[in-house]
Write a protein that holds these residues in place. Sequence first.
Motif, PDB file in Angstrom:
ATOM      1  N   ALA A   1       0.676  -0.943  -0.111  1.00 49.73           N
ATOM      2  CA  ALA A   1       0.010   0.193  -0.229  1.00 49.73           C
ATOM      3  C   ALA A   1       0.818   1.447  -0.402  1.00 49.73           C
ATOM      4  O   ALA A   1       1.733   1.296   0.874  1.00 49.73           O
ATOM      5  CB  ALA A   1      -0.964   0.340   1.436  1.00 49.73           C
ATOM      6  N   ASN A   2       0.684   2.153  -0.959  1.00 47.36           N
ATOM      7  CA  ASN A   2       1.204   3.156  -0.837  1.00 47.36           C
ATOM      8  C   ASN A   2       1.419   4.711   0.333  1.00 47.36           C
ATOM      9  O   ASN A   2      -0.025   3.737   0.842  1.00 47.36           O
ATOM     10  CB  ASN A   2       1.290   3.944  -2.278  1.00 47.36           C
ATOM     11  CG  ASN A   2      -0.095   4.949  -2.783  1.00 47.36           C
ATOM     12  OD1 ASN A   2      -0.800   4.685  -1.593  1.00 47.36           O
ATOM     13  ND2 ASN A   2       0.437   5.955  -3.979  1.00 47.36           N
ATOM     14  N   ALA A   3       1.959   5.131   0.296  1.00 46.94           N
ATOM     15  CA  ALA A   3       2.121   7.021   1.356  1.00 46.94           C
ATOM     16  C   ALA A   3       0.367   6.861   2.321  1.00 46.94           C
ATOM     17  O   ALA A   3       0.010   6.741   2.652  1.00 46.94           O
ATOM     18  CB  ALA A   3       2.931   6.939   1.473  1.00 46.94           C
ATOM     19  N   THR A   4       0.056   6.962   0.275  1.00 45.75           N
ATOM     20  CA  THR A   4      -1.314   7.691   0.660  1.00 45.75           C
ATOM     21  C   THR A   4      -2.389   6.744   0.549  1.00 45.75           C
ATOM     22  O   THR A   4      -3.308   7.217   1.492  1.00 45.75           O
ATOM     23  CB  THR A   4      -1.381   8.509  -1.206  1.00 45.75           C
ATOM     24  OG1 THR A   4      -0.576   9.492  -1.381  1.00 45.75           O
ATOM     25  CG2 THR A   4      -2.845   8.849  -1.308  1.00 45.75           C
ATOM     26  N   ALA A   5      -2.439   6.459   0.270  1.00 48.27           N
ATOM     27  CA  ALA A   5      -3.294   5.036   0.750  1.00 48.27           C
ATOM     28  C   ALA A   5      -3.764   4.708   2.190  1.00 48.27           C
ATOM     29  O   ALA A   5      -4.755   4.649   2.674  1.00 48.27           O
ATOM     30  CB  ALA A   5      -3.097   3.297   0.140  1.00 48.27           C
TER      31      ALA A   5
END
Length: 363
Positions: free
Chosen positions: A184-188
Amino acid sequence: MPIDRVAPDTRHLVDLLFAGLAERPIWTRFRAELARVSGAGGVALVIRGGTGADETAVIGGEDGSGSGHGPPLPDLVALEGMGELAPQRIVGTGRGGPALGLRVPLPDGMSAWLVLEAPAAPKGWDELGVMDLLAALAPDLSRALPLYGVIAQPERARLVAEYVLEASGIGVVVVTADGTVLSANATARTIMARTDLLRLRDGRLVASTSADQAALRAAVAAMARAQAPRLDPACHCSVALADPVGAARLTLIVRPGPPYWPVSAPLRRTAVVIVRDPAQPATLPPGDLAALFGLTAAEARLATRLADGEGLDEAALALGITRNTARSQLQAIFAKTGVNRQGDLVRVLLGSAANHVGPGGEG
């Protein structure tokens, strides 16, 4: 000083050479150890594209890594004149001192050079011994250096994609068919931290209500089954997660996992869940609208409010201008954007690059 430390047995350096493909920065330990055993003042790997390619990578540069093994920044013209797989003395390094180098041919017309700069006090530096060391490393360099191209291109593409996603405020979660989160990327992660509608629980992606969880699970399973060797942009599911108490809503797009060509099947099937942060304001940055469409600052502020859904009277009141001034500015905006209706203007503005600036304000 003589480099009696250098022996024909280069296995330790070769191990570091191949292990260094996984290091970031790449080949850090190999360059440091080669500098140590050779007595060199600096070690650089220079990799240059083939015919028509102007990209040159200098690995081990004065890049702020603090390694102390920065490259001699050699003159590329001097490097191009070197023969292949023949260690030799070269001149024209960026610091003006002597250097020893080895040119290694790579596929597709590319070339690589391993360059060792003389130490600060070069008297007594065993250049012949260093050349013997480079010659002993040549076969392994010929095997290892082509892998740089195999690794660098997809990694660069991955980094660019990650940068664009984060800058645009798009959350991406990669899950298996049963919802187990692989990444999961940081934004998610930021979005999930802000809302209870979607979260991680026991390593899986879950929704807050049983109905939403069933819809999410079905979409993820269907898209994981649809994962294919090639990308199909039309293949996706839409899922809306609703707050049973309030009016909050989190919208998701679920797509098949990354195309798995050239293998015949993925190790495990995956789906990609894409989410936008509902807390992120949709306001288009006025400065970017001004730059993209040639608007004045006042026109850009009005255009931003219209794109946010405000009517002309409401925008004029918020901006502290008269309705006639707003109408005059709107006509100027129409002329500069090539439209003549407010609905078309909003479509043009929302379809522009300004809509992808993401968090952080004006670009």
